[in-house]
Write a protein that holds these residues in place. Structure first.
Motif, PDB file in Angstrom:
ATOM      1  N   GLU A 169       0.831  -1.203   0.000  1.00 28.28           N
ATOM      2  CA  GLU A 169       0.000   0.000   0.000  1.00 28.28           C
ATOM      3  C   GLU A 169       0.867   1.256   0.000  1.00 28.28           C
ATOM      4  O   GLU A 169       0.566   2.239  -0.696  1.00 28.28           O
ATOM      5  CB  GLU A 169      -0.924  -0.008   1.220  1.00 28.28           C
ATOM      6  N   ASN A 170       1.959   1.221   0.768  1.00 30.69           N
ATOM      7  CA  ASN A 170       2.858   2.370   0.808  1.00 30.69           C
ATOM      8  C   ASN A 170       3.556   2.569  -0.529  1.00 30.69           C
ATOM      9  O   ASN A 170       3.752   3.705  -0.985  1.00 30.69           O
ATOM     10  CB  ASN A 170       3.897   2.177   1.921  1.00 30.69           C
ATOM     11  N   ALA A 171       3.928   1.470  -1.173  1.00 32.83           N
ATOM     12  CA  ALA A 171       4.572   1.562  -2.488  1.00 32.83           C
ATOM     13  C   ALA A 171       3.630   2.197  -3.500  1.00 32.83           C
ATOM     14  O   ALA A 171       4.047   3.048  -4.313  1.00 32.83           O
ATOM     15  CB  ALA A 171       5.007   0.173  -2.956  1.00 32.83           C
ATOM     16  N   ILE A 172       2.357   1.806  -3.472  1.00 32.10           N
ATOM     17  CA  ILE A 172       1.374   2.391  -4.387  1.00 32.10           C
ATOM     18  C   ILE A 172       1.198   3.879  -4.103  1.00 32.10           C
ATOM     19  O   ILE A 172       1.151   4.710  -5.023  1.00 32.10           O
ATOM     20  CB  ILE A 172       0.028   1.655  -4.268  1.00 32.10           C
ATOM     21  N   GLU A 173       1.137   4.224  -2.826  1.00 31.15           N
ATOM     22  CA  GLU A 173       0.950   5.632  -2.451  1.00 31.15           C
ATOM     23  C   GLU A 173       2.120   6.490  -2.925  1.00 31.15           C
ATOM     24  O   GLU A 173       1.923   7.595  -3.456  1.00 31.15           O
ATOM     25  CB  GLU A 173       0.790   5.729  -0.936  1.00 31.15           C
ATOM     26  N   LEU A 174       3.349   5.999  -2.737  1.00 34.26           N
ATOM     27  CA  LEU A 174       4.529   6.744  -3.177  1.00 34.26           C
ATOM     28  C   LEU A 174       4.543   6.898  -4.702  1.00 34.26           C
ATOM     29  O   LEU A 174       4.896   7.961  -5.225  1.00 34.26           O
ATOM     30  CB  LEU A 174       5.806   6.041  -2.706  1.00 34.26           C
ATOM     31  N   ALA A 175       4.162   5.834  -5.397  1.00 37.45           N
ATOM     32  CA  ALA A 175       4.136   5.888  -6.860  1.00 37.45           C
ATOM     33  C   ALA A 175       3.075   6.865  -7.357  1.00 37.45           C
ATOM     34  O   ALA A 175       3.303   7.598  -8.331  1.00 37.45           O
ATOM     35  CB  ALA A 175       3.890   4.497  -7.433  1.00 37.45           C
ATOM     36  N   MET A 176       1.927   6.902  -6.710  1.00 42.87           N
ATOM     37  CA  MET A 176       0.869   7.813  -7.121  1.00 42.87           C
ATOM     38  C   MET A 176       1.296   9.266  -6.956  1.00 42.87           C
ATOM     39  O   MET A 176       0.871  10.147  -7.710  1.00 42.87           O
ATOM     40  CB  MET A 176      -0.398   7.546  -6.300  1.00 42.87           C
ATOM     41  N   ASP A 177       2.140   9.543  -5.959  1.00 43.10           N
ATOM     42  CA  ASP A 177       2.630  10.907  -5.744  1.00 43.10           C
ATOM     43  C   ASP A 177       3.743  11.285  -6.715  1.00 43.10           C
ATOM     44  O   ASP A 177       3.962  12.477  -6.962  1.00 43.10           O
ATOM     45  CB  ASP A 177       3.148  11.066  -4.305  1.00 43.10           C
ATOM     46  N   TYR A 178       4.440  10.282  -7.258  1.00 44.27           N
ATOM     47  CA  TYR A 178       5.631  10.584  -8.060  1.00 44.27           C
ATOM     48  C   TYR A 178       5.454  10.379  -9.560  1.00 44.27           C
ATOM     49  O   TYR A 178       5.936  11.200 -10.348  1.00 44.27           O
ATOM     50  CB  TYR A 178       6.810   9.726  -7.598  1.00 44.27           C
ATOM     51  N   LEU A 189       1.210  10.130 -14.358  1.00 40.07           N
ATOM     52  CA  LEU A 189       0.043  10.737 -13.728  1.00 40.07           C
ATOM     53  C   LEU A 189       0.117  12.255 -13.797  1.00 40.07           C
ATOM     54  O   LEU A 189      -0.899  12.924 -14.020  1.00 40.07           O
ATOM     55  CB  LEU A 189      -0.076  10.279 -12.273  1.00 40.07           C
ATOM     56  N   LYS A 190       1.312  12.803 -13.601  1.00 38.71           N
ATOM     57  CA  LYS A 190       1.467  14.255 -13.709  1.00 38.71           C
ATOM     58  C   LYS A 190       1.102  14.737 -15.105  1.00 38.71           C
ATOM     59  O   LYS A 190       0.392  15.726 -15.278  1.00 38.71           O
ATOM     60  CB  LYS A 190       2.905  14.653 -13.380  1.00 38.71           C
ATOM     61  N   MET A 191       1.588  14.020 -16.113  1.00 38.62           N
ATOM     62  CA  MET A 191       1.304  14.411 -17.494  1.00 38.62           C
ATOM     63  C   MET A 191      -0.195  14.312 -17.789  1.00 38.62           C
ATOM     64  O   MET A 191      -0.756  15.189 -18.461  1.00 38.62           O
ATOM     65  CB  MET A 191       2.114  13.536 -18.447  1.00 38.62           C
ATOM     66  N   SER A 192      -0.845  13.266 -17.298  1.00 33.99           N
ATOM     67  CA  SER A 192      -2.288  13.121 -17.520  1.00 33.99           C
ATOM     68  C   SER A 192      -3.060  14.231 -16.821  1.00 33.99           C
ATOM     69  O   SER A 192      -4.051  14.754 -17.345  1.00 33.99           O
ATOM     70  CB  SER A 192      -2.760  11.752 -17.029  1.00 33.99           C
ATOM     71  N   ASP A 193      -2.595  14.603 -15.630  1.00 37.42           N
ATOM     72  CA  ASP A 193      -3.249  15.694 -14.912  1.00 37.42           C
ATOM     73  C   ASP A 193      -3.068  17.018 -15.657  1.00 37.42           C
ATOM     74  O   ASP A 193      -4.001  17.827 -15.764  1.00 37.42           O
ATOM     75  CB  ASP A 193      -2.678  15.801 -13.499  1.00 37.42           C
ATOM     76  N   VAL A 236      -0.998   2.729 -13.384  1.00 37.07           N
ATOM     77  CA  VAL A 236       0.060   2.899 -12.378  1.00 37.07           C
ATOM     78  C   VAL A 236      -0.134   1.920 -11.234  1.00 37.07           C
ATOM     79  O   VAL A 236       0.816   1.269 -10.782  1.00 37.07           O
ATOM     80  CB  VAL A 236       0.087   4.353 -11.870  1.00 37.07           C
ATOM     81  N   ARG A 237      -1.354   1.803 -10.755  1.00 36.51           N
ATOM     82  CA  ARG A 237      -1.616   0.870  -9.652  1.00 36.51           C
ATOM     83  C   ARG A 237      -1.294  -0.567 -10.069  1.00 36.51           C
ATOM     84  O   ARG A 237      -0.681  -1.325  -9.308  1.00 36.51           O
ATOM     85  CB  ARG A 237      -3.080   0.995  -9.201  1.00 36.51           C
ATOM     86  N   GLN A 238      -1.718  -0.937 -11.275  1.00 34.18           N
ATOM     87  CA  GLN A 238      -1.444  -2.290 -11.755  1.00 34.18           C
ATOM     88  C   GLN A 238       0.059  -2.515 -11.925  1.00 34.18           C
ATOM     89  O   GLN A 238       0.586  -3.581 -11.565  1.00 34.18           O
ATOM     90  CB  GLN A 238      -2.165  -2.527 -13.083  1.00 34.18           C
ATOM     91  N   THR A 239       0.751  -1.514 -12.454  1.00 37.28           N
ATOM     92  CA  THR A 239       2.196  -1.639 -12.672  1.00 37.28           C
ATOM     93  C   THR A 239       2.940  -1.800 -11.360  1.00 37.28           C
ATOM     94  O   THR A 239       3.841  -2.648 -11.235  1.00 37.28           O
ATOM     95  CB  THR A 239       2.723  -0.400 -13.431  1.00 37.28           C
TER      96      THR A 239
END
Length: 429
Positions: free
Chosen positions: A237-246, A250-254, A342-345
């Motif tokens: 869960e922590n790995a997913i959270e860190l990846a979602m922030d970095y 995701l930044k480009m899509s946003d 990202v979550r799946q990766t």
């Protein structure tokens, strides 16, 4: 004499066109820094970022009035002869209101600038992954080559001892031929691994944008104990959270959503009127003809405000707004898909690390067991307690276990570091 002149000319040309060979001794971190500094593709992306920066700075100045000067001189011929007259003037205009397009353009250029930076981050991550894989492959070749060289020495000793035993009648000729075949097989393994190592090193040079003729020596890190790679693993869960922030994806899509929203705002701006103000001042410089010369210095001044009101655009504005709204919906869908990707990766990468660690531990114990077993079999063979076939079978078992151990070892390092890249952590060995 002509032959000597030709040789001298060839030698001179070779000296002129010869390129100095450089020598490097790099850790993984050195490789990454060198690649970032020398990659032409990365430099091109940095230039694109500078272009976006210039566009952003220029768009902020669109709120300011412009200023222009004019100077003119006219010549004419009439009944009184040639005459000339001149004038000078200053003019300025400023946009007071344009449906918010100036503000939206500034914000749009700023978003484009930030998106270009995120795109560079993504490129850097991909480059680091490629360098990491190539670097670890070379390390694996080096380690395998070291063990294969030791095995080759043992095979040569076995073959030499087999010749002595065959000469005194202790073993059959078939046993001697088996020992000889094993020796040449081990020799071929060393040659193949050395070739693979050179090819992989060349591939690493290509990734570093390094001249292929330069010498590159890899600095091997300490990989004897890899337990920390697994014990320092965060929760999934922590790995997913860190990846979602970095994750740059995701930044480009946003940023794509923000750009699409600005496109909607700019399309709607065409419904509103635009207001502009202008001011001009000018005066005559000199007028003369054959009979007289006069100065005209009385300035002419003008100030004005103009408004353009859209009334009917044949549905173009409405269509543009609708198309931009559809593009916004598409950008939102793309963002949702990027989040899912990202979550799946990250989950898959996390499971790969766990699986790679288990494979590494099993292959480590297996390699250790076969290594000791091979040493024992080799000693028994020297005393004639086992056959040649049994010895060589055990040796091949050891080589297979050794190959599996080295592959699993560097596979664990590779997959663990890839997960670190997804989490935005600095990569080092």
């Amino acid at each position: 004499m002509k032959r000597h002149l030709i040789f001298a000319f060839v030698f001179l040309c070779g000296s002129l066109f010869a390129q100095e060979t450089k020598s490097y001794q790099f850790t993984l971190e050195d490789c990454i820094r060198f690649a970032f500094a020398n990659s032409n593709e990365r430099k091109s992306m940095e230039l694109s970022g500078e272009t976006q920066q210039v566009s952003y700075e220029q768009s902020k100045r669109q709120r300011l009035p412009n200023l222009s000067a004019s100077v003119g001189e006219n010549f004419s011929n009439n009944a009184n002869g040639w005459s000339a007259s001149g004038n000078v003037g200053l003019g300025s205009s400023v946009v007071i209101y344009q449906g918010g397009n100036i503000r939206n353009t500034i914000e749009q250029n700023h978003i484009n600038m930030e998106r270009t930076n995120a795109q560079l981050e993504k490129y850097d991550d991909q480059m680091v992954m490629q360098i990491l894989q190539s670097f670890l492959t070379v390390l694996g070749n080096d380690e395998l080559l070291k063990y294969q060289t030791e095995v080759l020495k043992t095979s040569k000793e076995q073959f030499n001892q087999g010749q002595v035993k065959y000469n005194v009648g202790s073993i059959l000729e078939s046993d001697l031929l088996l020992l000889e075949a094993q020796y040449y097989s081990d020799s071929n393994n060393v040659v193949d691994t050395r070739i693979d190592r050179n090819n992989n090193l060349l591939a690493l040079k290509v990734l570093l944008s390094m001249d292929p003729m330069d010498e590159l020596q890899i600095v091997s890190p300490n990989t004897d104990d890899l337990e920390d790679l697994f014990t320092s693993l965060p929760s999934q869960e922590n790995a997913i959270e860190l990846a979602m922030d970095y994750m740059p994806d995701l930044k480009m899509s946003d940023y794509d959503i923000q750009l699409a929203q600005k496109s909607v705002d700019m399309a709607r701006g065409s419904y509103f009127p635009s207001i502009n103000a202008n001011a001009n001042v000018g005066m005559g410089i000199l007028s003369f003809n054959r009979n007289e010369t006069q100065w005209y210095n009385t300035p002419s001044e003008s100030v004005g405000v103009s408004m353009s009101i859209p009334i009917y655009s044949r549905g173009a504005t409405k269509a543009n707004v609708k198309k931009s709204q559809i593009a916004l919906q598409q950008a939102q869908l793309d963002y949702d898909q990027s989040v899912l990707n990202v979550r799946q990766t990250v989950v898959q990468s996390y499971q790969d690390v766990v699986s790679a660690y288990n494979s590494y531990k099993v292959s480590e114990k297996k390699e250790n067991a076969y290594s000791k077993s091979f040493d024992a079999y080799n000693l028994q063979y020297q005393y004639g307690k086992i056959t040649t076939v049994e010895l060589l079978q055990q040796q091949n078992n050891y080589l297979n276990a050794l190959n599996g151990y080295i592959q699993n070892k560097y596979s664990l390092v590779m997959k663990r570091k890839i997960l670190d890249i997804y989490m935005g952590k600095e990569i080092n060995l």
